[in-house]
Scaffold this active site. Structure first.
Site, PDB file in Angstrom:
ATOM      1  N   SER A   1       4.173   6.092  -0.147  1.00  0.00           N
ATOM      2  CA  SER A   1       2.737   5.789  -0.065  1.00  0.00           C
ATOM      3  C   SER A   1       2.198   6.235   1.296  1.00  0.00           C
ATOM      4  CB  SER A   1       2.489   4.301  -0.261  1.00  0.00           C
ATOM      5  OG  SER A   1       2.726   3.618   0.952  1.00  0.00           O
ATOM      6  N   LYS A   2       0.895   6.255   1.398  1.00  0.00           N
ATOM      7  CA  LYS A   2       0.259   6.718   2.629  1.00  0.00           C
ATOM      8  C   LYS A   2       0.732   5.913   3.835  1.00  0.00           C
ATOM      9  CE  LYS A   2      -4.023   7.810   4.890  1.00  0.00           C
ATOM     10  NZ  LYS A   2      -3.971   6.782   5.935  1.00  0.00           N
ATOM     11  N   ARG A   3       1.043   4.632   3.590  1.00  0.00           N
ATOM     12  CA  ARG A   3       1.524   3.784   4.691  1.00  0.00           C
ATOM     13  C   ARG A   3       2.766   4.356   5.356  1.00  0.00           C
ATOM     14  NH1 ARG A   3      -0.230  -0.204   1.331  1.00  0.00           N
ATOM     15  NH2 ARG A   3       1.782  -0.269   0.287  1.00  0.00           N
TER      16      ARG A   3
END
Ligand code: GLU
Length: 536
Positions: free
Chosen positions: A291-293
């Site tokens: 994910s972008k995280r």
């Protein structure tokens, strides 16, 4: 047109490449592939990879690649997402033959613009007994779920068992159904999932996937707002756009049995595409979906190009803005889940087009290793001619206010090319070529700046002043003579010499670096280091 060209090319044996994947061989017509994203946000790297794999196969087989926008879910629509998808793929060099941004013979390519086409297909399924009208309100659906939970069903479904107690055209008397439809009561159309059937679905990557329909629910195909759901629109459009191969992310595998049943219900088995579900992209460390995280945590970009959130106005830089090369990014993505069968890693797009095959795509998830992407970028950077790199870094040089000639800049690029990961690293990593060291690495000072080092450097400065032309060879031999005169070994002075010239512990070949800085600058830097750091 494409078809004619393909047949001619096939006859003449001039199709550019031989299809690597068996699934593409012996086809009567050229394959048609599509990328069908929903514009619900910025395009995830997994989406770019899906588009890439489709593109590679379309090019390899002389087929057609279509961009279709699946925007039937108005609640999840995000402003700017469609353009972002188009721009991201264009930056990667992934090109289409038909699509929302360029038109084509099977348009429109945006599902919201095809809205009027879907109702007839949903109605056709009702007439064939494969779907039905359902009039249940939100409240009634909630009550059903609560009832089932209370009686111990963990995930209640609207299915062959529960539907008999709900308000639909299978459970209500025919005249009431007619009355409700006539009165304009809101309804959805649901698929009538067979009660207990073992369904075999063939996937190019996974082989036969067997599902029992008892596990599947009566999915909504058509909504009360007059829009189809993803499932209906996706299958109808793949049929109408003559798609032959559906290559998409693993998250769509659970929907495939329904899609297969839809082809069957319509009587379209003969034109059912082949399915291939690509493995998930996983976090760089450990399991779980990327994910972008994961990028945020490492302070690294995640999207191909910069994305501006339409609600907050916040912009996040993408790989493009951070100075990554699109061919490095594509090379990196191609190896997420696919391998060429040997240990080669560097591929141009053209090579990927020739080599790619679905048979070499793994079933298990692929780790998204941000460091590996940086490594690829470094490999591509190393191949850039110093003169070209000099042009690329020129804006940074100007922004820093450094006065320099293009010849000097080119030489700095030649020396430093190997050490840069991104073009944008230049101004940070090369400061000392344009200025005296701003500081001296304290650890090296502590370890190496000891008597007799400083006095050796003063002698070296004196000796160099007597040299006319100072190339790397001259510098090394003068340095060597000072080392010998002091009764030391070369290694004892090297790090301190680099420190005096650059302030740093590492860098390019030392004597070449000194030669590039030039005699006067080397002499001045030696004297200045002694001044700043003392006599040891
Ligand atoms: N609209 C779906 C998506 O967003 C398409 C899935 C498919 O390729 O069928 O990925």
């Amino acid at each position: 047109m494409v078809e004619e060209r393909w047949v001619q090319q096939k006859k003449r044996g001039t199709l550019n490449f031989v299809a690597q994947s068996k699934v593409f061989m012996n086809q009567g017509t050229p394959p048609r592939l599509r990328f069908a994203p929903s514009p619900t946000g910025p395009l995830h790297p997994g989406g770019v990879r899906t588009a890439l794999f489709n593109y590679l196969l379309a090019r390899q087989t002389g087929g057609t690649f279509v961009l279709r926008i699946e925007d039937t879910d108005q609640n999840r629509f995000v402003e700017g997402a469609e353009q972002f998808i188009i721009d991201s793929l264009a930056w990667c060099g992934i090109k289409f033959d038909e699509g929302v941004h360029m038109g084509g013979p099977y348009g429109p390519y945006r599902q919201s613009e095809r809205k009027s086409m879907y109702r007839q297909y949903a109605t056709e399924l009702v007439e064939k007994g494969a779907a039905y009208y359902a009039f249940d309100t939100e409240q009634e659906l909630d009550e059903m779920r609560d009832r089932m939970k209370a009686s111990g069903t963990a995930s209640p479904q609207y299915n062959s068992i529960t539907r008999v107690n709900m308000k639909n055209s299978l459970s209500l008397p025919a005249d009431e159904v007619r009355r409700r439809l006539g009165a304009g009561d809101p309804y959805v159309i649901r698929f009538r999932m067979p009660r207990n059937e073992e369904l075999r679905v063939q996937d190019v990557i996974r082989g036969w996937v067997v599902v029992n329909t008892a596990q599947l629910d009566d999915k909504v195909l058509f909504k009360s707002d007059g829009m189809p759901t993803y499932h209906l629109a996706n299958v109808v459009d793949d049929k109408l756009m003559r798609i032959t191969h559906v290559i998409r992310g693993e998250e769509w595998l659970p929907s495939t049995p329904l899609h297969v049943l839809l082809y069957r219900a319509f009587g379209w088995e003969d034109s059912m595409p082949q399915f291939a579900h690509l493995p998930l992209l996983l976090k760089p460390d450990g399991d779980g979906k990327l994910s972008k995280r994961d990028g945020d945590r490492l302070g690294l970009p995640f999207y191909a190009i910069s994305w501006t959130n339409p609600e907050t106005g916040e912009t996040t830089a993408g790989y493009r803005e951070a100075g990554y090369f699109p061919n490095a990014y594509v090379n990196f993505l191609a190896l997420l889940g696919w391998n060429p069968g040997d240990n080669r890693e560097m591929f141009t797009m053209e090579e990927l087009v020739q080599l790619f095959s679905l048979e070499r795509v793994n079933k298990h998830g692929a780790r998204y290793d941000f460091q590996k992407l940086a490594w690829f970028n470094q490999q591509y950077l190393r191949k850039i001619a110093p003169a070209d790199l000099a042009l690329m870094v020129r804006p940074q040089v100007e922004a820093a206010g450094w006065q320099t000639t293009s010849g000097f800049l080119e030489e700095v690029c030649r020396l430093m090319r190997e050490r840069l990961t991104l073009v944008g690293d230049f101004s940070n990593m090369c400061i000392y070529f344009f200025e005296f060291p701003r500081q001296y690495d304290p650890e090296v000072v502590e370890k190496r700046w000891k008597s007799p080092v400083p006095s050796c450097f003063l002698s070296l400065a004196d000796a160099l002043e007597r040299v006319d032309a100072m190339g790397a060879g001259e510098l090394e031999s003068v340095f060597e003579s000072i080392v010998v005169a002091a009764g030391l070994k070369q290694g004892q002075l090297m790090q301190a010499f680099r420190l005096a010239l650059s302030g740093e512990v590492g860098g390019p070949a030392l004597f070449e670096m000194g030669a590039l800085l030039g005699r006067d600058s080397v002499v001045a830097r030696l004297r200045r280091a002694v001044e700043m750091l003392g006599h040891g």
